[in-house]
Scaffold this motif. Structure first.
Motif, mmCIF file in Angstrom:
data_model
loop_
_atom_site.group_PDB
_atom_site.id
_atom_site.type_symbol
_atom_site.label_atom_id
_atom_site.label_comp_id
_atom_site.label_asym_id
_atom_site.label_seq_id
_atom_site.Cartn_x
_atom_site.Cartn_y
_atom_site.Cartn_z
ATOM 1 N N ALA A 75 0.848 -1.198 0.000
ATOM 2 C CA ALA A 75 0.000 0.000 0.000
ATOM 3 C C ALA A 75 0.879 1.242 0.000
ATOM 4 C CB ALA A 75 -0.919 -0.003 1.220
ATOM 5 N N GLY A 76 1.359 1.642 -1.175
ATOM 6 C CA GLY A 76 2.183 2.832 -1.269
ATOM 7 C C GLY A 76 3.624 2.575 -0.901
ATOM 8 N N THR A 83 -1.359 1.259 7.435
ATOM 9 C CA THR A 83 -2.036 1.006 6.165
ATOM 10 C C THR A 83 -2.827 -0.301 6.226
ATOM 11 O OG1 THR A 83 0.072 0.107 5.357
ATOM 12 C CG2 THR A 83 -0.460 2.362 4.740
ATOM 13 N N TRP A 84 -2.265 -1.324 6.885
ATOM 14 C CA TRP A 84 -3.002 -2.576 7.099
ATOM 15 C C TRP A 84 -4.314 -2.307 7.823
ATOM 16 C CZ3 TRP A 84 -4.485 -4.440 11.870
ATOM 17 C CH2 TRP A 84 -4.979 -5.749 11.920
ATOM 18 N N ARG A 85 -4.288 -1.356 8.739
ATOM 19 C CA ARG A 85 -5.468 -1.066 9.551
ATOM 20 C C ARG A 85 -6.667 -0.640 8.705
ATOM 21 N NH1 ARG A 85 -5.600 3.381 14.423
ATOM 22 N NH2 ARG A 85 -5.459 4.772 12.639
ATOM 23 N N GLU A 86 -6.435 -0.008 7.564
ATOM 24 C CA GLU A 86 -7.542 0.403 6.713
ATOM 25 C C GLU A 86 -8.279 -0.812 6.140
ATOM 26 O OE1 GLU A 86 -8.700 3.538 6.411
ATOM 27 O OE2 GLU A 86 -7.213 3.883 8.008
ATOM 28 N N THR A 87 -7.545 -1.844 5.760
ATOM 29 C CA THR A 87 -8.192 -3.077 5.306
ATOM 30 C C THR A 87 -8.994 -3.699 6.439
ATOM 31 O OG1 THR A 87 -6.372 -3.466 3.755
ATOM 32 C CG2 THR A 87 -7.786 -5.343 4.265
ATOM 33 N N TYR A 89 -10.355 -2.117 8.963
ATOM 34 C CA TYR A 89 -11.560 -1.315 9.189
ATOM 35 C C TYR A 89 -12.656 -1.675 8.184
ATOM 36 C CZ TYR A 89 -9.198 1.927 12.419
ATOM 37 O OH TYR A 89 -8.545 2.506 13.487
ATOM 38 N N GLU A 90 -12.270 -1.929 6.929
ATOM 39 C CA GLU A 90 -13.278 -2.284 5.924
ATOM 40 C C GLU A 90 -13.927 -3.619 6.261
ATOM 41 O OE1 GLU A 90 -15.805 -2.274 2.691
ATOM 42 O OE2 GLU A 90 -14.737 -0.657 3.738
ATOM 43 N N LEU A 91 -13.137 -4.580 6.710
ATOM 44 C CA LEU A 91 -13.714 -5.850 7.149
ATOM 45 C C LEU A 91 -14.640 -5.637 8.339
ATOM 46 C CD1 LEU A 91 -13.961 -8.936 7.204
ATOM 47 C CD2 LEU A 91 -11.862 -8.992 8.562
ATOM 48 N N ALA A 92 -14.210 -4.824 9.306
ATOM 49 C CA ALA A 92 -15.056 -4.562 10.474
ATOM 50 C C ALA A 92 -16.397 -3.959 10.053
ATOM 51 C CB ALA A 92 -14.327 -3.622 11.433
ATOM 52 N N ARG A 93 -16.367 -3.055 9.066
ATOM 53 C CA ARG A 93 -17.599 -2.421 8.598
ATOM 54 C C ARG A 93 -18.580 -3.441 8.047
ATOM 55 N NH1 ARG A 93 -19.883 -0.671 4.021
ATOM 56 N NH2 ARG A 93 -18.177 -1.420 2.717
ATOM 57 N N ARG A 94 -18.071 -4.505 7.443
ATOM 58 C CA ARG A 94 -18.913 -5.513 6.825
ATOM 59 C C ARG A 94 -19.332 -6.625 7.790
ATOM 60 N NH1 ARG A 94 -18.519 -5.537 1.122
ATOM 61 N NH2 ARG A 94 -17.080 -3.963 0.315
ATOM 62 N N THR A 95 -18.810 -6.606 8.996
ATOM 63 C CA THR A 95 -19.020 -7.729 9.917
ATOM 64 C C THR A 95 -20.282 -7.533 10.746
ATOM 65 O OG1 THR A 95 -16.634 -8.108 10.030
ATOM 66 C CG2 THR A 95 -17.979 -9.105 11.743
ATOM 67 N N THR A 96 -21.284 -8.313 10.430
ATOM 68 C CA THR A 96 -22.545 -8.329 11.160
ATOM 69 C C THR A 96 -22.470 -9.364 12.286
ATOM 70 O OG1 THR A 96 -23.435 -10.044 9.728
ATOM 71 C CG2 THR A 96 -23.776 -7.750 9.038
ATOM 72 N N PRO A 97 -23.445 -9.388 13.180
ATOM 73 C CA PRO A 97 -23.433 -10.428 14.222
ATOM 74 C C PRO A 97 -23.382 -11.836 13.655
ATOM 75 C CG PRO A 97 -24.958 -8.699 14.827
ATOM 76 C CD PRO A 97 -24.501 -8.380 13.437
ATOM 77 N N ARG A 98 -24.182 -12.126 12.645
ATOM 78 C CA ARG A 98 -24.182 -13.475 12.077
ATOM 79 C C ARG A 98 -22.832 -13.800 11.439
ATOM 80 N NH1 ARG A 98 -25.187 -18.615 12.411
ATOM 81 N NH2 ARG A 98 -25.273 -19.661 10.397
ATOM 82 N N LEU A 99 -22.265 -12.842 10.704
ATOM 83 C CA LEU A 99 -20.978 -13.079 10.067
ATOM 84 C C LEU A 99 -19.883 -13.280 11.103
ATOM 85 C CD1 LEU A 99 -19.541 -13.359 7.381
ATOM 86 C CD2 LEU A 99 -19.229 -10.879 7.346
ATOM 87 N N PRO A 171 -11.125 12.802 18.729
ATOM 88 C CA PRO A 171 -12.374 12.061 18.541
ATOM 89 C C PRO A 171 -12.199 10.881 17.589
ATOM 90 C CG PRO A 171 -12.755 14.425 18.352
ATOM 91 C CD PRO A 171 -11.267 14.234 18.393
ATOM 92 N N PRO A 172 -12.994 9.850 17.761
ATOM 93 C CA PRO A 172 -12.890 8.686 16.870
ATOM 94 C C PRO A 172 -13.233 9.061 15.438
ATOM 95 C CG PRO A 172 -14.829 8.519 18.273
ATOM 96 C CD PRO A 172 -14.040 9.666 18.786
ATOM 97 N N THR A 173 -12.607 8.375 14.506
ATOM 98 C CA THR A 173 -12.908 8.574 13.096
ATOM 99 C C THR A 173 -14.224 7.890 12.757
ATOM 100 O OG1 THR A 173 -11.809 6.563 12.347
ATOM 101 C CG2 THR A 173 -10.429 8.534 12.610
ATOM 102 N N GLN A 174 -14.709 8.160 11.557
ATOM 103 C CA GLN A 174 -15.950 7.531 11.126
ATOM 104 C C GLN A 174 -15.825 6.012 11.136
ATOM 105 O OE1 GLN A 174 -17.393 8.955 7.374
ATOM 106 N NE2 GLN A 174 -19.067 7.469 7.250
#
Length: 474
Positions: A75-76, A83-87, A89-99, A171-174
């Motif tokens: 990544a650059g 930079t790994w953390r951004e990947t 975060y994207e996984l965390a965004r997609r992670t529902t309780p069932r998943l 403050p926390p990021t989005q």
């Protein structure tokens, strides 16, 4: 009262060394109540191979297993943890309780088959991606509890306090909003989970994400409130990255480990995760505090974190545990091998951490990680001894690499002979969860993972149904 079940192990590595023809009695609650060597009278189920204590895994972010291999593109010009953390975060965004439940159950099966019999789940995926709480505020933690029950692994659940983005109360990021609580709401979550974990053989502790994510006032408020609550252990990420050290110095005029030891009640209930960038005075102070240092060598190497000064820490009397963290590897053997090999490369010598008495490197590393891991889990595990949980791993001595091995040579060969996995049977709390290399529910759990987990790119699935506890044959 149900009489104890008895198992006759051809070889067993007990607290006082290797023995043959060992009968172990296990009560209905899953604890070892008797151990006898050379007992030919007691009727017992015969178990071939070599029995050793199961390994505790002191640090897990279960959801990250789904991204293993997906962050291995540069990544650059400066690819790093940040930079790994951004990947991630994207996984965390997609992670529902069932998943989360599906990923964690699959992960825990893999852990058991590798020889981990318990896990500390450092859990900070609390809310929906926009930060809104679920109707059931504990649903994500319940997904972890159900996954551990479905797989049959011992669990120390560590709900994690996460308040800010960086030192100075930024403050926390989005992307971080789904992790965030203030202290009062976090304590409500903790209290709810106390009821859910209840009096089961599992355990409930607490995690402080990091000093950058929990400012001093919040840390003090939390520790004050925990004084009146039953909290078995406290875990925290600390000094994992050089940038973290630099920012802590800028804001507090102290390095993070020193600040923590000076301002928090760190003692033998604490587990300091990584502690990578520690100077000599901090290493010695950590050893004096009796805190466990939780090392995750494969993740630390994968992220380019750095090397913990393990030699000095052990010489100072320090205690360690191992964890698989981001789960790019699910193998206690590989974690222990990395501990030794990174020191061999740094010192340009062999058998750096050999036992002073026996000369065995592998047996010392396994013992160290079991002892520290038991403390970090807050559970009575980590050894084949009376009063301990019956968490037992049986190695297949017919595996070609173990043929002809006996005593400490079994463990040395296990750790330093390459990749074959000789784990044949695994018992957790007196129940066989792996036999002949097969987990009792691995087909069903893997099927759910293939349908619903995979690479975690499916659209969100808002509904979550608790999975009933499995039936495990005694």
């Amino acid at each position: 009262m149900t009489p104890p079940a008895h198992f006759r192990f051809a070889n067993a590595w007990l607290a006082d060394g290797w023995r043959q023809d060992v009968v172990i009695g296990i009560d209905a609650g899953g604890d070892i109540v008797s151990i006898r060597s050379g007992d030919r009278e007691t009727k017992a189920a015969a178990v071939a191979g070599a029995a050793i204590a199961g390994m505790p895994n002191v640090h897990s972010h279960a959801f990250q297993r789904a991204m293993a291999g997906l962050a291995e593109r540069r990544a650059g010009s400066n690819d790093s943890f940040w930079t790994w953390r951004e990947t991630m975060y994207e996984l965390a965004r997609r992670t529902t309780p069932r998943l989360l439940n599906v990923i964690a159950a699959q992960l825990y099966v893999e852990m058991l088959k590798a020889g981990y019999t318990s896990v500390c789940e450092f859990h900070y995926l609390h809310h929906q991606p926009d930060g809104a709480p679920y109707t059931d505020r504990s649903v994500m933690a319940q997904a972890i509890l159900d996954a551990a029950s479905a797989a049959g692994i011992g669990l120390t659940l560590l709900p994690t306090l996460y308040c800010t983005s960086d030192f100075g109360a930024v403050p926390p990021t989005q992307r971080q909003r789904q992790f965030v609580h203030d202290v009062p709401r976090f304590l409500e979550l903790f209290d709810d989970l106390r009821g859910r974990v209840g009096s089961s053989p599992n355990s409930l502790g607490v995690a402080i994400h990091s000093l950058r994510a929990v400012p001093p006032a919040h840390l003090n408020e939390l520790m004050g409130a925990l004084g009146s609550r039953d909290c078995s252990v406290v875990h925290i990420h600390v000094a994992e990255q050089q940038r973290e050290v630099a920012e802590c110095l800028r804001h507090t005029q102290q390095r993070p480990i020193q600040w923590l030891l000076d301002h928090a009640p760190v003692d033998d209930r604490w587990c300091l995760i990584h502690a990578t960038h520690a100077v000599d005075s901090e290493v010695d102070a950590m050893a004096r505090s009796r805190a466990v240092v939780g090392l995750c060598p494969t993740t630390e190497a994968n992220l380019g974190d750095g090397l913990f000064p393990l030699g000095r820490f052990l010489e100072a009397g320090g205690t360690i545990g191992i964890g698989s963290d981001s789960h790019i590897s699910i193998s206690p053997v590989e974690e222990l091998r990395w501990l030794e090999y990174q020191s061999r490369l740094a010192r340009q010598e062999r058998n750096v951490f050999a036992d002073p008495a026996s000369g065995s490197t592998g047996s010392r590393l396994w013992r160290l990680a079991c002892d520290g891991g038991a403390r970090a889990c807050g559970r009575n595990i980590g050894a084949l001894d009376t009063g301990r949980r019956a968490d037992i791993v049986v190695l297949d001595l017919d595996t070609p690499m173990l043929v002809g091995r006996s005593g400490d040579a079994i463990i040395d060969t296990l750790i330093f002979s390459g990749q074959p996995n000789p784990v044949r049977d695994v018992m957790v709390g007196g129940r066989w969860v792996v036999q002949d290399g097969r987990h009792f529910a691995e087909a069903a759990i893997a099927g759910s993972y293939r349908r619903e987990g995979g690479v975690a790119i499916q659209p969100p699935q808002p509904e979550y149904r608790s999975i009933p506890p499995p039936r495990i044959a005694p």
